[in-house]
Design a protein around this motif. Sequence first.
Motif: not given
Length: 746
Positions: A154, A166, A168, A173, A177, A200, A513
């Motif tokens: 990410c 990030s 997410v 994910l 990603y 993350v 995100y």
Amino acid sequence: MNAEEILSKMTLEEKAAFCSGRDFWHTKAVERLGVPSVMMCDGPHGLRKQNQEGDHLGVNDSIETVCYPTAAALASSFDRDVLQRLGEALGQECQAEEIAMLLGPGLNIKRSPLCGRNFEYFSEDPKLAGELGAAYVKALQGKGVAACCKHFACNNQETRRMSGSSEVDERTLREIYLPAFEAVVKKGGTQSIMCAYNAVNGTYCAENRMLLTDILRNEWGFDGFVVTDWGAVKDPAKGVAAGVDLEMPGGVHADGREIVAAVRDGTLSEEDLDRAVLRLLRFVLGAVERREPGAQIDRDACRALSRRLAEECAVLLKNDGLLPLRERQRVAFIGEFSERPRYQGAGSSHINVPHAVGALEAAGEGVVYARGFDTHSDRDDGALLQEAVEAAKNAEAAVIFAGLPDAYETEGADRAHMRLPENQNALIAAVAAVNPNTAVVLHGGAPMELPWLDAVSAVLCLYLAGEQAGAAAVDLLCGRAEPCGHLPETWPLRLEDNPSYLNFPGEDGIVTYAEGVFVGYRYYDKKRLAVRFPFGHGLSYTSFAYSNLRVDKERLTDREKLTVSVDVTNTGARPGKACVQLYVRDVESSVRRPVRELRDFARLWLQPGGTGTVRFTLDKRAFAYYEPKVHDFFVESGEFALELGESSRDLRVQKSVYVEGTAALPLHLTETSPILDLLRHPMGPMIVQQFMENAGTGALGDAENLGEGSDRMLENMIRELPLGALVSFDYVSREELDALLTLLRS
Ligand code: BGC
């Protein structure tokens, strides 16, 4: 001695110190045990081998060598074979330069067109990025050189790249990603992974046990080692505990005292440290074993390869018939990039090239040149523009070499907008106004806004095509090579249309995100937005017809594989490469899903009139979405459409199959579950039927008194009713509901 024996002889201090590098580019030696130091260097589209005074930002010179097309261009090939040829060439060069590991490829997903490092990444699509990455890794490692896939995970922007988080969700994910990294581990067998700078969901990647151990090792079976991005470590002991094996560069935590202290005070177990040292020892010993003393590199052959690859990657975005140019046509080349092409991005991937070939040089005598604009300025220069207009007026065709200047795209900074410099837009409009045969050749690592598109006859996008960019451009413009690249990302009409627009680059180092799995075409298709060029788009000088789509079964379970074949015919007058893209669409789904997703792709070289067959094999993942309830990919039974064509919006043939999912989702029925959820239980419909019969006389009243359509309304109301409400409305007693819930859970 093997790695285990060496480990058993190392002191705690030696082991701790071994977990960080010697300097910028080397691992540490353990001389008393015969462990040498090995070298790594940046790539991924060439070698950036620096001397001891190396700096990772590319300021100091590295060796002079060959620069290949960057990842953005390479991905446009949609061709594993292109990546394989590159991986082999780089592997050979690493052997000749005694490099044990090349720091690449970059696998991050292009979430926004503005990410300053998009030129180093492949695609907005994880399947494309993963397959191409795996082909590169396999070929490089086939030459005995380790790949280091980066930046896990990410790391999709440069703003706050070393400190941001990030945010997410789990499904995003897993669907967007992580799959490219999963592919280079499972298919590519990568020996190393570089963990990213960023966090993350609040935990730095260099301390993220879930990413580095639970997913990477325990779930995907990764047996290589994790190196940190340069300077990503905050706390070395926390890093080792999470799954980091090597901190780079060396120097910061050189003697490993933090790790020693953590082992002594029990916050880091010695087993975790041993595991890291063992993985690293295996890499170093393996690298020594695979070394090819005296390996040679033929740089002329590499240059020829760079040119071929650039030709295979360029994307013909538009062509009203102007291209290929006719022989002996009077042509004007306009724009400074025809003299000095822009062919790579700035930062740690920067390759030191003795000479990059411009189109002007490649075309030789007979082409008129006008500089047109100054690449160091955005402002109009009336004199340059006038000179270009005059040159265009006197030519039969004008080719403008335009694109993003160096300052627009670099590691460490995101782009501020998606536009070209204003002086270039003005120049293109002015030239197109005086010469209807105007083509534009674009240089740049990411999508650009093209306000003049309707006014020009042709557009060829080179992306950042490596040092032979100009030679490749001339071959393609003149038809000595056939354009066959396709876009690995959507080009939106405007930046504001991009799904990340409201959440890029985030605030105060937090980037949410929020668009979830709807990245790139997954979003544009769901919203049915018009785009400048769709994902997968690319023209050629010939045309292709698709026919005879067939499957080896029309019904299957998600444990079976499906074979899909299609015939493709070259219906034009020139040879060319078809780019067959296979998308899967879940016709009806109870969760939000993209309209269609790329599940495989292949290129096929066909002579005029020739027909070839492409065969794909799909497995469960082609039909699945990631279901957080079971923390796994899950197939919902139903019909799936297979759609094949030359872009995500140019689908030529389709066919449906029925796939039965063999897993069931657990039902966690509670008092707040709606009756809808109860219906998913095998006994649910029967129980609900009973409620429905009671409903007419219950607290909801008589359906007939509720007006037209009241039966359906009542049905809907009941389906949304929480089970607990059955007690409030007196359908069942509390004891009966509790008994029912216990029964259904058992
Ligand atoms: C970059 C990496 C690179 C490393 C070494 C970092 O700043 O993010 O991609 O490999 O430096 O140069």
